[in-house]
Design a protein around this motif. Structure first.
Motif, short mmCIF file in Angstrom:
data_model
loop_
_atom_site.label_atom_id
_atom_site.label_comp_id
_atom_site.label_asym_id
_atom_site.label_seq_id
_atom_site.Cartn_x
_atom_site.Cartn_y
_atom_site.Cartn_z
N LEU A 156 7.88 0.44 -6.71
CA LEU A 156 7.79 0.20 -8.21
C LEU A 156 8.62 -1.28 -8.43
O LEU A 156 8.07 -2.15 -9.26
CB LEU A 156 8.05 1.38 -9.19
CG LEU A 156 6.98 2.30 -9.03
CD1 LEU A 156 7.57 3.44 -9.84
CD2 LEU A 156 5.67 2.04 -9.26
N GLU A 157 9.66 -1.23 -7.78
CA GLU A 157 10.70 -2.35 -8.13
C GLU A 157 10.90 -3.42 -6.73
O GLU A 157 10.89 -4.50 -7.33
CB GLU A 157 12.16 -1.80 -8.20
CG GLU A 157 12.15 -1.14 -9.58
CD GLU A 157 11.98 -1.87 -10.88
OE1 GLU A 157 12.37 -3.06 -11.08
OE2 GLU A 157 11.46 -1.29 -11.91
N ALA A 158 10.50 -3.23 -5.85
CA ALA A 158 10.77 -3.88 -4.70
C ALA A 158 9.27 -4.28 -4.12
O ALA A 158 9.34 -4.45 -2.91
CB ALA A 158 11.78 -3.33 -3.60
N SER A 159 8.28 -4.36 -4.83
CA SER A 159 7.26 -5.06 -4.40
C SER A 159 6.28 -5.33 -5.48
O SER A 159 6.73 -5.04 -6.58
CB SER A 159 6.44 -4.03 -3.61
OG SER A 159 5.43 -4.83 -3.03
N THR A 160 5.08 -6.06 -5.41
CA THR A 160 4.26 -6.42 -6.25
C THR A 160 2.83 -6.00 -5.87
O THR A 160 2.82 -5.51 -4.95
CB THR A 160 4.41 -7.82 -6.69
OG1 THR A 160 3.50 -7.94 -8.05
CG2 THR A 160 3.99 -8.76 -5.58
N GLN A 161 1.90 -6.63 -6.52
CA GLN A 161 0.51 -6.30 -6.04
C GLN A 161 -0.35 -7.55 -6.02
O GLN A 161 -0.03 -8.50 -6.86
CB GLN A 161 0.01 -5.12 -6.85
CG GLN A 161 -0.41 -5.62 -8.22
CD GLN A 161 -0.70 -4.55 -9.18
OE1 GLN A 161 -1.32 -3.42 -8.67
NE2 GLN A 161 -0.78 -4.53 -10.45
N GLY A 162 -1.57 -7.46 -5.38
CA GLY A 162 -2.35 -8.66 -5.24
C GLY A 162 -3.28 -8.42 -4.31
O GLY A 162 -3.09 -7.86 -3.11
N ILE A 163 -4.42 -9.12 -4.47
CA ILE A 163 -5.61 -9.03 -3.42
C ILE A 163 -5.49 -9.73 -2.11
O ILE A 163 -6.04 -9.47 -1.28
CB ILE A 163 -7.05 -9.26 -3.99
CG1 ILE A 163 -6.76 -11.08 -4.23
CG2 ILE A 163 -7.42 -8.72 -5.42
CD1 ILE A 163 -8.18 -11.87 -4.77
N MET A 212 -5.79 4.91 -0.96
CA MET A 212 -6.53 3.61 -0.88
C MET A 212 -8.12 3.90 -0.88
O MET A 212 -8.74 4.62 0.00
CB MET A 212 -6.11 2.91 0.49
CG MET A 212 -4.73 2.60 0.63
SD MET A 212 -4.04 2.14 2.27
CE MET A 212 -5.56 0.76 2.56
N SER A 213 -8.91 3.32 -1.95
CA SER A 213 -10.15 3.33 -1.97
C SER A 213 -10.80 2.21 -1.07
O SER A 213 -12.15 2.34 -0.80
CB SER A 213 -10.81 3.08 -3.32
OG SER A 213 -10.19 1.89 -3.93
N LYS A 214 -10.27 1.06 -0.65
CA LYS A 214 -10.90 -0.13 -0.15
C LYS A 214 -9.83 -0.74 0.48
O LYS A 214 -8.40 -0.56 0.27
CB LYS A 214 -11.53 -0.68 -0.92
CG LYS A 214 -10.98 -1.74 -2.27
CD LYS A 214 -11.80 -2.50 -2.93
CE LYS A 214 -10.97 -3.17 -4.03
NZ LYS A 214 -11.84 -4.05 -4.62
N THR A 215 -10.08 -1.65 1.47
CA THR A 215 -9.19 -2.48 2.30
C THR A 215 -9.82 -3.91 2.01
O THR A 215 -11.15 -4.12 2.39
CB THR A 215 -8.90 -2.08 3.58
OG1 THR A 215 -10.20 -2.27 4.34
CG2 THR A 215 -8.41 -0.86 3.71
N PRO A 216 -8.61 -4.89 1.75
CA PRO A 216 -7.35 -4.74 1.36
C PRO A 216 -7.01 -3.93 0.12
O PRO A 216 -7.84 -4.34 -0.86
CB PRO A 216 -6.76 -6.10 1.66
CG PRO A 216 -7.94 -7.01 1.31
CD PRO A 216 -9.33 -6.52 1.98
N ASP A 217 -6.35 -3.32 0.13
CA ASP A 217 -5.63 -2.48 -1.11
C ASP A 217 -4.70 -3.51 -1.78
O ASP A 217 -4.03 -4.31 -1.25
CB ASP A 217 -5.20 -1.38 -0.79
CG ASP A 217 -4.68 -0.43 -2.09
OD1 ASP A 217 -5.50 0.10 -2.65
OD2 ASP A 217 -3.47 -0.48 -2.32
N PRO A 218 -4.70 -3.58 -3.21
CA PRO A 218 -3.73 -4.65 -3.73
C PRO A 218 -2.36 -4.24 -3.84
O PRO A 218 -1.35 -5.04 -3.98
CB PRO A 218 -4.12 -4.46 -5.20
CG PRO A 218 -5.07 -3.20 -5.63
CD PRO A 218 -5.82 -3.04 -4.11
#
Length: 430
Positions: A237-244, A310-316
């Motif tokens: 939650l703190e040491a990462s982020t998200q993105g496609i 995970m519903s799909k890959t790549p997952d955000p």
């Protein structure tokens, strides 16, 4: 296969043959000096969690070079002895060899990153060890923040080219710009790396540092972007982020790093997850010197461990899943012809405006126009405000001749009318 891959294939084959002759039976490398009971080694949970110790049974990264474009790799005895083979500074403030930490706040960052990727560890098997402890390192120091003497985008572009020209097989970039876009100068720099068969590994960024979504260079097509997970394999939650564009997830919490003064510290962030993956990429390139960069990346993402939910890959959050070093080295996978993380050259073609060449100025043969005839000169000089003889003869005199009699007649009629009116007034009424 590129010339670099062919050269490495020959070197590795010669090394294996020499090992067979010396050992008399097997080409398996001798055991890595490793004491799992050592407190520092025991804290490196990713060595077992990502099956790196299993991968060491095949290779430890010999013959591969990882370029660390960061704040500089400190001269730490033991940890980096013989590891850093070359370096440079592009910040304008560091030392020419790239080994002097740059930045009052982040000076140790480059050393932490390098120790995770290819720290040597102590000869007795204790102390911190990197993922690819036999890989070579290039130290390229850059300066972050407004205090940098050279613009940051210019530093990165120059660092990328220097790394490629000095033998990098893998480039690690543990930073983000917090913006999706990137400077146009990076187009050529990253394309230069891809065209020279270099694997570029990039950190996704951290929410704890104010990064909600990935930013460049993690958004550049073709790079392998690394997201972060905690010790349980859950997205941090703190040491990462998200993105496609996230391709793989690796540990980003509870990490260790060796500072420039030799101190082992605890830290977190995808800045540490990226060099773990860069080290695994080095193991793959060492074990499979014939593979190009696209197939190295493909092995990493296709052997990833799926995460529940995970519903799909790549997952955000996880990309294709959690990194598995042993599977990435030894799985039987079909080869690919294109980088699964995208094609920067195609992106440039579609989204960058083509440079337009100046249009030639049309030339035309001048047309000769014959001169107009001269105007007739006036017969008599005079002012345009004074009447001419013609206007007097045919205009003014006839008008006077008609006007004067009319005036006289009008005066006579008026006088007669007045006399008649006066006579009527004098006549008495009856």
């Amino acid at each position: 296969m590129t010339a670099r891959r062919m050269l490495r294939s020959g070197v590795v084959l010669a090394t294996i043959m020499a090992s067979v002759l010396l050992l008399g039976a097997s080409a398996t490398p001798p055991p890595v000096p490793d004491d799992p009971a050592d407190p520092v080694r025991a804290s490196e949970y990713w060595l077992d969690g990502a099956r790196i110790r299993d991968a060491w049974q095949t290779t430890r990264g010999d013959g591969v070079t990882i370029a660390v474009i960061d704040t500089g790799i400190g001269k730490v005895p033991g940890v980096f002895d013989g590891a850093v083979t070359d370096g440079t500074d592009v910040s304008g403030t560091g030392s020419p060899d790239g080994r002097t930490p740059v930045g009052a706040i982040d000076g140790n960052h480059g050393s932490w990153v390098a120790s995770l990727a290819a720290g040597r560890g102590a000869a007795d098997g204790k102390g911190m060890i990197g993922v690819a402890p036999e890989a070579d390192l290039l130290s390229i120091s850059v300066g972050f923040g407004a205090a940098a003497a050279v613009p940051f985008t210019e530093q990165v572009a120059k660092a990328m080219r220097w790394a490629v020209d000095n033998g990098a097989d893998i480039i690690n970039l543990s930073f983000t710009t917090n913006t999706l876009d990137w400077d146009k100068s990076w187009d050529d720099a990253f394309l230069y790396a891809f065209e020279h068969d270099v694997v570029v590994v990039v950190a996704a960024g951290n929410r704890g540092s104010g990064t909600d979504i990935i930013g460049a260079p993690a958004t550049i097509p073709g790079v392998l972007t690394v997201g972060g997970v905690d010790q349980t394999g859950t997205a941090s939650l703190e040491a990462s982020t998200q993105g496609i564009t996230i391709g793989i997830a690796a540990p980003s919490e509870g990490l260790l790093g060796v500072s420039a003064d030799g101190t082992v510290v605890s830290w977190r962030g995808t800045s540490g997850a990226a060099p773990i993956v860069a080290g695994i990429a080095a193991l793959i390139r060492s074990a499979h010197p014939d593979l190009d960069a696209a197939n190295v990346i493909n092995r990493i993402i296709r052997t990833a461990i799926p995460v529940e939910g995970m519903s799909k890959t790549p997952d955000p959050l996880y990309g294709y899943g959690l990194i598995d070093a042993e599977a990435a080295l030894n799985a039987d996978l079909p080869s690919v012809a294109e980088n699964p993380m995208g094609d920067l050259a195609e992106w440039i073609r579609l989204y960058r405006r083509a440079e337009t060449a100046p249009q030639p100025v049309p030339t035309a043969t001048p047309v000769t126009v014959p001169p107009l005839p001269d105007a007739d000169a006036p017969t008599e000089a005079g002012s345009p405000l004074l009447p001419s003889a013609e206007s007097l003869r045919y205009g003014t005199l006839p008008l006077i001749a008609l006007t004067v009699p009319g005036i006289l007649i009008a005066l006579g009629v008026t006088a007669a009318a007045r006399r008649i009116r006066s006579a009527r007034i004098r006549t008495p009424h009856s």
